[in-house]
Design a protein around this motif. Structure first.
Motif, PDB file in Angstrom:
ATOM      1  N   ASP A 157      25.551  41.964 -30.755  1.00  0.00           N
ATOM      2  CA  ASP A 157      24.711  42.909 -30.021  1.00  0.00           C
ATOM      3  C   ASP A 157      23.526  42.212 -29.350  1.00  0.00           C
ATOM      4  O   ASP A 157      22.832  42.820 -28.532  1.00  0.00           O
ATOM      5  CB  ASP A 157      24.185  44.008 -30.952  1.00  0.00           C
ATOM      6  CG  ASP A 157      25.310  44.898 -31.481  1.00  0.00           C
ATOM      7  OD1 ASP A 157      26.333  45.009 -30.780  1.00  0.00           O
ATOM      8  OD2 ASP A 157      25.158  45.452 -32.582  1.00  0.00           O
ATOM      9  N   TYR A 159      23.682  38.433 -28.474  1.00  0.00           N
ATOM     10  CA  TYR A 159      24.074  37.289 -27.647  1.00  0.00           C
ATOM     11  C   TYR A 159      25.306  37.555 -26.787  1.00  0.00           C
ATOM     12  O   TYR A 159      26.156  38.389 -27.118  1.00  0.00           O
ATOM     13  CB  TYR A 159      24.354  36.082 -28.538  1.00  0.00           C
ATOM     14  CG  TYR A 159      23.147  35.599 -29.310  1.00  0.00           C
ATOM     15  CD1 TYR A 159      22.046  35.055 -28.660  1.00  0.00           C
ATOM     16  CD2 TYR A 159      23.110  35.686 -30.709  1.00  0.00           C
ATOM     17  CE1 TYR A 159      20.946  34.608 -29.370  1.00  0.00           C
ATOM     18  CE2 TYR A 159      22.012  35.244 -31.428  1.00  0.00           C
ATOM     19  CZ  TYR A 159      20.931  34.710 -30.753  1.00  0.00           C
ATOM     20  OH  TYR A 159      19.838  34.273 -31.455  1.00  0.00           O
ATOM     21  N   TYR A 160      25.406  36.789 -25.700  1.00  0.00           N
ATOM     22  CA  TYR A 160      26.592  36.814 -24.846  1.00  0.00           C
ATOM     23  C   TYR A 160      27.662  35.904 -25.453  1.00  0.00           C
ATOM     24  O   TYR A 160      28.029  34.882 -24.890  1.00  0.00           O
ATOM     25  CB  TYR A 160      26.254  36.308 -23.446  1.00  0.00           C
ATOM     26  CG  TYR A 160      25.177  37.073 -22.719  1.00  0.00           C
ATOM     27  CD1 TYR A 160      25.104  38.459 -22.775  1.00  0.00           C
ATOM     28  CD2 TYR A 160      24.236  36.403 -21.942  1.00  0.00           C
ATOM     29  CE1 TYR A 160      24.124  39.166 -22.090  1.00  0.00           C
ATOM     30  CE2 TYR A 160      23.248  37.093 -21.247  1.00  0.00           C
ATOM     31  CZ  TYR A 160      23.192  38.479 -21.324  1.00  0.00           C
ATOM     32  OH  TYR A 160      22.227  39.158 -20.638  1.00  0.00           O
ATOM     33  N   HIS A 161      28.164  36.255 -26.617  1.00  0.00           N
ATOM     34  CA  HIS A 161      29.052  35.346 -27.339  1.00  0.00           C
ATOM     35  C   HIS A 161      30.412  35.194 -26.671  1.00  0.00           C
ATOM     36  O   HIS A 161      31.046  34.142 -26.750  1.00  0.00           O
ATOM     37  CB  HIS A 161      29.227  35.809 -28.791  1.00  0.00           C
ATOM     38  CG  HIS A 161      29.972  37.090 -28.943  1.00  0.00           C
ATOM     39  ND1 HIS A 161      29.428  38.319 -28.620  1.00  0.00           N
ATOM     40  CD2 HIS A 161      31.234  37.335 -29.376  1.00  0.00           C
ATOM     41  CE1 HIS A 161      30.317  39.260 -28.851  1.00  0.00           C
ATOM     42  NE2 HIS A 161      31.416  38.700 -29.310  1.00  0.00           N
ATOM     43  N   GLN A 162      30.861  36.210 -25.981  1.00  0.00           N
ATOM     44  CA  GLN A 162      32.196  36.144 -25.372  1.00  0.00           C
ATOM     45  C   GLN A 162      32.216  35.273 -24.114  1.00  0.00           C
ATOM     46  O   GLN A 162      33.220  34.632 -23.806  1.00  0.00           O
ATOM     47  CB  GLN A 162      32.688  37.557 -25.034  1.00  0.00           C
ATOM     48  CG  GLN A 162      32.978  38.398 -26.286  1.00  0.00           C
ATOM     49  CD  GLN A 162      33.518  39.771 -25.935  1.00  0.00           C
ATOM     50  OE1 GLN A 162      33.267  40.284 -24.852  1.00  0.00           O
ATOM     51  NE2 GLN A 162      34.274  40.358 -26.864  1.00  0.00           N
ATOM     52  N   SER A 163      31.128  35.227 -23.383  1.00  0.00           N
ATOM     53  CA  SER A 163      31.084  34.444 -22.143  1.00  0.00           C
ATOM     54  C   SER A 163      30.550  33.030 -22.350  1.00  0.00           C
ATOM     55  O   SER A 163      30.563  32.217 -21.433  1.00  0.00           O
ATOM     56  CB  SER A 163      30.208  35.161 -21.105  1.00  0.00           C
ATOM     57  OG  SER A 163      28.884  35.321 -21.597  1.00  0.00           O
ATOM     58  N   PHE A 164      30.107  32.718 -23.571  1.00  0.00           N
ATOM     59  CA  PHE A 164      29.556  31.390 -23.842  1.00  0.00           C
ATOM     60  C   PHE A 164      30.666  30.343 -23.888  1.00  0.00           C
ATOM     61  O   PHE A 164      31.690  30.541 -24.544  1.00  0.00           O
ATOM     62  CB  PHE A 164      28.809  31.388 -25.178  1.00  0.00           C
ATOM     63  CG  PHE A 164      28.296  30.039 -25.594  1.00  0.00           C
ATOM     64  CD1 PHE A 164      27.124  29.534 -25.052  1.00  0.00           C
ATOM     65  CD2 PHE A 164      28.994  29.271 -26.518  1.00  0.00           C
ATOM     66  CE1 PHE A 164      26.647  28.287 -25.435  1.00  0.00           C
ATOM     67  CE2 PHE A 164      28.530  28.031 -26.901  1.00  0.00           C
ATOM     68  CZ  PHE A 164      27.352  27.545 -26.354  1.00  0.00           C
ATOM     69  N   TYR A 187      18.091  34.407 -20.112  1.00  0.00           N
ATOM     70  CA  TYR A 187      19.360  34.938 -19.611  1.00  0.00           C
ATOM     71  C   TYR A 187      20.562  34.025 -19.901  1.00  0.00           C
ATOM     72  O   TYR A 187      21.692  34.399 -19.631  1.00  0.00           O
ATOM     73  CB  TYR A 187      19.329  35.173 -18.086  1.00  0.00           C
ATOM     74  CG  TYR A 187      18.217  36.078 -17.619  1.00  0.00           C
ATOM     75  CD1 TYR A 187      18.215  37.431 -17.948  1.00  0.00           C
ATOM     76  CD2 TYR A 187      17.183  35.572 -16.848  1.00  0.00           C
ATOM     77  CE1 TYR A 187      17.189  38.263 -17.518  1.00  0.00           C
ATOM     78  CE2 TYR A 187      16.150  36.400 -16.410  1.00  0.00           C
ATOM     79  CZ  TYR A 187      16.156  37.737 -16.745  1.00  0.00           C
ATOM     80  OH  TYR A 187      15.141  38.556 -16.328  1.00  0.00           O
ATOM     81  N   GLU A 188      20.345  32.858 -20.474  1.00  0.00           N
ATOM     82  CA  GLU A 188      21.468  31.923 -20.664  1.00  0.00           C
ATOM     83  C   GLU A 188      22.444  32.393 -21.727  1.00  0.00           C
ATOM     84  O   GLU A 188      23.662  32.297 -21.537  1.00  0.00           O
ATOM     85  CB  GLU A 188      20.938  30.532 -21.014  1.00  0.00           C
ATOM     86  CG  GLU A 188      22.023  29.471 -21.099  1.00  0.00           C
ATOM     87  CD  GLU A 188      21.473  28.070 -21.335  1.00  0.00           C
ATOM     88  OE1 GLU A 188      22.270  27.124 -21.267  1.00  0.00           O
ATOM     89  OE2 GLU A 188      20.250  27.930 -21.581  1.00  0.00           O
ATOM     90  N   VAL A 189      21.943  32.866 -22.852  1.00  0.00           N
ATOM     91  CA  VAL A 189      22.830  33.308 -23.935  1.00  0.00           C
ATOM     92  C   VAL A 189      22.511  34.721 -24.410  1.00  0.00           C
ATOM     93  O   VAL A 189      23.171  35.235 -25.315  1.00  0.00           O
ATOM     94  CB  VAL A 189      22.769  32.339 -25.143  1.00  0.00           C
ATOM     95  CG1 VAL A 189      23.288  30.960 -24.756  1.00  0.00           C
ATOM     96  CG2 VAL A 189      21.363  32.264 -25.732  1.00  0.00           C
ATOM     97  N   ALA A 190      21.496  35.353 -23.797  1.00  0.00           N
ATOM     98  CA  ALA A 190      21.093  36.687 -24.243  1.00  0.00           C
ATOM     99  C   ALA A 190      20.373  37.416 -23.106  1.00  0.00           C
ATOM    100  O   ALA A 190      19.927  36.784 -22.141  1.00  0.00           O
ATOM    101  CB  ALA A 190      20.177  36.586 -25.468  1.00  0.00           C
ATOM    102  N   PRO A 191      20.242  38.736 -23.205  1.00  0.00           N
ATOM    103  CA  PRO A 191      19.507  39.486 -22.183  1.00  0.00           C
ATOM    104  C   PRO A 191      18.054  39.007 -22.073  1.00  0.00           C
ATOM    105  O   PRO A 191      17.493  38.433 -23.015  1.00  0.00           O
ATOM    106  CB  PRO A 191      19.573  40.934 -22.702  1.00  0.00           C
ATOM    107  CG  PRO A 191      20.795  40.965 -23.555  1.00  0.00           C
ATOM    108  CD  PRO A 191      20.850  39.619 -24.210  1.00  0.00           C
TER     109      PRO A 191
END
Length: 223
Positions: A157, A159-164, A187-191
């Motif tokens: 909820d 981090y952008y774990h799927q796009s990393f 914005y690199e790994v999270a909003p």
């Protein structure tokens, strides 16, 4: 009660001595420039007491070059656009552990409602033969990526774990309490609400071992 008071006193003295020892290696300088199209406000360290004068010159030069590059970019964007002025606010912190030091520099740049932050670090060992080290000098990047992916997936909820995909080799980092802490750009790994997120991993899980057949290869003496 007396024993507890003595323990706390010793802990405070030890922490204060560590902070003083770190801060005594450098002074904080600042640059301020206010123009019609942009404003620049920067705090940055200038080292003056490292063991190796050549290394000290290199570290200070890297800090200076980074600031100059960012300032040039701010001026260029300001000249090529109109509307809200650009605000560049640079901040820093220095972390030292076992003579291994990290200068973490954050560039906060805003224009109207647009706001971004990028982070870089300069990492070195304060020894007579000390050198500047990159992230891949310290860790096994494959192991690091595995651990970072685990951390990101543990908080889906946030981090952008799927796009990393992988950790950039120039990702900012520092070492403290036997942990490697990565500092990501906004914005690199999270909003954006999370600013410049930090992820800490036990160093022993990702630390690279020096080549067994190259005993003279420089390697930082960190636990």
């Amino acid at each position: 009660m007396k024993k507890i008071s003595i323990i706390w006193f010793l802990l405070i003295i030890t922490f204060s001595a560590h902070v003083f020892a770190t801060e005594s290696l450098y002074t904080i300088e600042n640059r301020d420039k206010v123009m019609q199209d942009y404003e620049i406000h920067i705090d940055y360290p200038v080292f003056n007491s490292l063991h190796n004068m050549e290394l000290q010159e290199k570290v200070n030069k890297k800090i200076s070059n980074h600031l100059e590059d960012t300032m040039r970019e701010v001026k260029r964007v300001a000249e090529e656009s109109s509307g809200f002025p650009i605000l560049y606010y640079g901040e820093e912190f220095v972390v030292g552990e076992d003579q291994f030091y990290s200068v973490v520099l954050t560039a906060n740049i805003s224009r109207g409602k647009k706001y971004n932050s990028s982070v870089t670090s300069i990492n070195f060992e304060n020894e007579e033969d000390g050198q500047i080290f990159t992230l891949k000098d310290i860790v096994d990047m494959n192991l690091l990526n595995q651990e970072v992916k685990k951390e990101l997936a543990s908080e889906p909820d946030t981090y952008y774990h799927q796009s990393f995909n992988s950790v950039r080799e120039d990702t900012a980092f520092y070492i403290s309490d036997e942990k490697l802490t990565l500092v990501f750009n906004k914005y690199e790994v999270a909003p954006g609400v999370y600013g410049t997120p930090e992820i800490s991993i036990p160093l022993k899980k990702v630390k690279k071992d020096p080549p067994a057949d190259e005993t003279n290869v420089p390697f930082p003496q960190i636990i």
